[in-house]
Design a protein around this motif. Structure first.
Motif: not given
Ligand SMILES: Nc1ncnc2c1ncn2[C@@H]1O[C@H](COP(=O)(O)OP(=O)(O)OP(=O)(O)O)[C@@H](O)[C@H]1O
Ligand SMILES: [Mg+2]
Ligand SMILES: [Zn+2]
Lengths: 354, 512
Positions: B223-231
């Motif tokens: 997921y880390l590589s897919k999600i948008q930031k800020p998180a």
């Protein structure tokens, strides 16, 4: 083993099986009591007082357990900690690798809060000056202390709100001080500061250069401040601006309550009379006197114990190889009171010039 | 333009009210008792801030969490409103005194609940006209709300002591039962209730079930590589917050920090400021970084563990998408997740044996020490944490064992142990039930949004598309928003300390 383990092990060694583990805890945490500061001097570990102010009890006992598990220490009856041979060996291996930076002096700068006093004001001043110099008036202060904010406001008034002059001053004096420390340490110090270019970094974020050990990082950072304070103290004329950031009341190691006791003492009141007047226990008043004995050069022992008696007690303590009050008390019983024994032990301080 | 719009515009710089705000404020300034339910990020602060400006008399604002209160006060003050002040347990005696001598009828005074049992403060407040008594995050005062603390149970009598000023309770997460409890606990009289939907359309929900922790970690990295930031990544314990932040670093994302209640205050503030200022983009945190935190552009909230109730889940998820843009809430769930919250619940209340031990010790030490005996020594001796200690004191007071601050030693009997134990067991069961409720919700295949709304006694009317993983939403459908990276002039790391310092203080030179 990280820095925290080292410090605990080191102090248990110094206290030499004569104090409980909670005595060790109070020393590291810097409990504001006469007993704690007296211990620090008697056992020659004054620099370590309040070295880890925010140490939690659970965290401390966790470390004690780990040290026991590794067979570095033993916890004997009545919670007294003693170092084992393995533990001693471990410490020997450390020689030459100081656990604390040599400029670090807890009893001088941490115990009475003077380092914190300086840093809270300094970091807020830098943040404020830097934002204002960038034409930004609205920012959330890094220090929430109202007192510090109010203090800064007064400083600004004193300098007629001239941020340029103030910035010049703080810059010149800071660089002068930072030149006295290594580049690495100077960087650490500057990276803790907040400006429009970025918020100050936490010790966790800065520990890469310091064995990945946030506590070590913090101690080094504090030692930079201690060095600042020592230098400013020695040459106040050279640091007129930063003098403003130094805690004013000297002898501030003495608590207010002890000062009040001192007031009555000078009026010639006895311990019992003061206890009655102040509605405090006799033992509390005695604690105050110990504090005064440690920190007030003008404190007069003679009403409580003679020089001859002090000598006698100190020699006996040496012979018995003990600084435990209980042991001394059993030995002398009933010649001296606990209070007299404690008072005599404060004289040990003089011998301590580490 | 009517009066309220003008003030909104002139004093607060907003063009329009957010849904519900105007109606709420209108009721409040008519000096009615008001309960306002507005979703997370719905603008509750403005509701009492603006009302305070229109009502004569001092405004008291009670908020539950210390860190939350400090933030709110400093944000409001930084925006230029110096009538905002605070008194809480972190202030020294002198500071409290100074604040007290500076307050007047224009002041908006934030107070932590325990400060209301302080006599000096109450004496001073009683002399002033109190225009409005605000309770923010009011679900906390309900026995059924989370973060419940016994200090809240005194709010009613305190409000009476202050001459019953109009009372204004706000929350995002109140079921009907909680709403009724709030009204009762605060002694509100025929209050006006403004209930708005708890729904946050811009937040999309994803629940992923895994079988074990290894799988969970792998999925998380994916997921880390897919999600948008800020998180924000929520964990159940401090240890895991630290662990995950290290994992994230190892994956090559350097702009991460952890946050938890055990950190020293200075570092906690630094991390918070770094996150708010977009200097770091990932924050791994316990529930200490939740309720009330206001950062507009949080795009993703990941729960690495099950929170302890639907309310807590909704509050934490509510940190996302406050700017109105699409955001995603991901829950990674594993059957064993319940163990930690269940053990927290267990530890929160004293057991029968503990009660008995404490009482026996109190009796004994009372006998040997005579009048000098202090209750606090008991707390020290048994290392009872604040919350359990306060809970105990409260119940001892309530059952008459402590009267006028004096302990009635003869009442510390077996009957009392049984009675208290009964109380605590009931509370424990309630909490366990709330956890199970959330677990079931996340375990079932029904629409997550629908379940949340149902939990808060709302009917699902409108369809939100895309909605949640139960309705077929996956990461692939997530909008990829490319935000222009905010230009935060970063000081070059290769710079020397001297030039860094120079740049901070003298922005206009060095470009010569
Ligand atoms: N009328 C308005 N127009 C535009 N923005 C607004 C308005 N009122 C409030 N806001 C903004 O909405 C954001 C969220 O407001 P606020 O923090 O008060 O939410 P909240 O309801 O207290 O949420 P929570 O339940 O999470 O505490 C803030 O950034 C605030 O400035
Ligand atoms: Mg809020
Ligand atoms: Zn759905």
């Amino acid at each position: 083993m990280n820095t925290l383990h080292w410090i605990v092990l080191f102090i248990i060694d110094k206290l030499n099986g004569q104090r409980t583990t909670s005595g060790v805890y109070h020393l590291i945490k810097g409990k504001r009591s006469a007993q704690t500061i007296q211990d620090a001097y008697i056992f020659h570990c004054a620099p370590y007082v309040s070295s880890i102010k925010d140490l939690k009890k659970e965290e401390f006992y966790q470390i004690i357990n780990e040290l026991v598990e590794k067979n570095f220490i033993l916890v004997k009856t009545q919670d007294v900690g003693v170092i084992t041979n393995t533990g001693k060996q471990k410490l020997v291996n450390l020689q030459g690798l100081p656990i604390l930076p040599k400029e670090f002096n807890g009893s001088k700068h941490e115990w009475n809060g003077s380092a914190q006093f300086f840093w809270e004001r300094y970091s807020l001043a830098i943040q404020t000056l830097s934002y204002l110099q960038h034409g930004k008036n609205n920012f959330i202060p890094v220090c929430y202390h109202l007192e510090v904010q109010r203090w800064l406001k007064l400083l600004f008034q004193q300098y007629l709100m001239d941020t340029k002059i103030m910035s010049d001053n703080i810059y010149v004096e800071t660089t002068e001080l930072l030149r006295k420390v290594s580049n690495q340490h100077a960087n650490l110090f500057v990276n803790r500061l907040t400006s429009p270019y970025g918020t100050g970094k936490t010790y966790d974020q800065l520990c890469k250069d310091f064995n990945d050990d946030p506590i070590k990082t913090k101690l080094i950072f504090q030692s930079v401040i201690h060095q600042f304070l020592d230098t400013i103290e020695k040459k106040p004329k050279k640091y007129p601006f930063l003098m403003n950031f130094v805690i004013k009341t000297k002898g501030d190691s003495i608590t207010n309550s002890a000062k009040e006791t001192n007031y009555y003492l000078r009026l010639g009141k006895t311990i019992n009379e003061i206890s009655n007047i102040r509605k405090l226990r006799v033992s509390t008043i005695e604690d105050h006197l110990i504090e005064l004995a440690l920190f007030d050069a003008e404190f007069n022992y003679t009403p409580f114990i003679s020089d001859e008696e002090i000598k006698n007690i100190l020699i006996t303590a040496k012979d018995l190889k003990t600084k435990r009050l209980r042991v001394l008390k059993d030995h002398f019983n009933p010649t001296y009171t606990y209070f007299q024994l404690r008072l005599a032990l404060t004289k040990e301080k003089g011998a301590d010039s580490e | 333009m009517n009066n309220l719009d003008q003030i909104l515009h002139k004093q607060f710089g907003y063009k329009d009210f957010l849904p519900g705000q105007k109606e709420i404020i209108t009721s409040v300034i008519q000096k009615k008792d008001v309960v306002a339910i507005l979703p997370t990020g719905g603008g509750k602060t403005l509701c009492y801030h603006l009302s305070a400006k229109l009502l004569k008399g001092l405004t008291i604002v009670i908020t539950p969490l210390l860190s939350l209160m400090e933030d709110q006060v400093h944000q409001l003050r930084a925006k230029g409103d110096k009538t905002v002040m605070q008194i809480n347990g972190l202030l020294t005696f002198q500071e409290k005194k100074r604040v007290l001598s500076n307050i007047n009828e224009d002041t908006i005074l934030f107070l932590s609940p325990e400060m209301l049992s302080n006599e000096n403060i109450m004496n001073k407040l009683c002399k002033l006209r109190i225009g409005l008594f605000v309770v923010d995050e009011a679900h906390c005062i309900s026995q059924w709300g989370h973060e419940f603390r016994t200090d809240y149970l005194r709010l009613h009598s305190i409000r009476s002591a202050l001459g019953n000023p109009p009372c204004f309770a706000l929350t995002a997460t109140a079921t009907k039962a909680v709403e009724e409890d709030i009204i009762k606990q605060l002694g509100m009289e025929s209050p006006i209730i403004h209930r708005n939907s708890v729904n946050r359309k811009q937040i999309k929900f994803i629940v992923e079930k895994v079988d074990n922790n290894t799988e969970k970690k792998a999925l998380f990295k994916n997921y880390l590589s897919k999600i948008q930031k800020p998180a924000i990544i929520y964990t159940a314990t401090r240890k895991e917050a630290i662990m995950l932040s290290n994992e994230i670093k190892k994956e090559g994302y350097e702009d991460v920090a952890f946050y938890h209640g055990g950190m020293v205050k200075e570092d906690r503030l630094l991390v918070q400021h770094q996150f708010i200022n977009n200097e770091i983009n990932y924050i791994c945190s316990t529930n200490a970084f939740g309720m009330g935190i206001n950062k507009p552009n949080v795009r993703t909230v990941i729960h690495y563990h099950l929170p302890s109730s639907v309310e807590q889940y909704v509050q934490e998820v509510g940190r996302a998408g406050r700017d109105g843009n699409e955001s995603i809430a991901i829950l990674l769930y594993n059957k064993e997740d319940r163990i930690i919250p269940l053990s927290f619940i267990d530890r929160e209340f004293p057991s029968k044996i503990e009660l008995k031990t404490w009482f026996d010790a109190m009796k004994n030490s009372r006998r040997s020490e005579g009048i000098g005996f202090k209750l606090e020594t008991m707390k020290e001796l048994f290392q009872i944490d604040d919350n359990r200690w306060k809970m105990l004191l409260y119940y001892l007071e309530k059952s008459g064992v402590i009267q006028e601050k004096e302990l009635q030693i003869e009442l510390l009997n077996n009957k009392l142990v049984l009675m208290l134990n009964e109380r605590f067991s009931t509370r424990k069961k309630t909490k366990q039930k709330r956890l199970i409720q959330l677990e079931q919700m996340m375990n079932s295949d029904t629409c997550i949004r629908g379940s949340i709304l149902h939990y808060f006694d709302e009917l699902t009317e409108e369809q939100v598309a895309p909605c949640c993983s139960s309705c077929g939403f996956t990461m692939n459908q997530a909008k990829v928003q490319l935000f222009p990276k905010e230009k935060n002039e970063v000081v070059d790391v290769s710079n020397t300390w001297e030039s860094k310092l120079r740049k901070m203080l003298f922005p206009y030179e060095g470009r010569l």
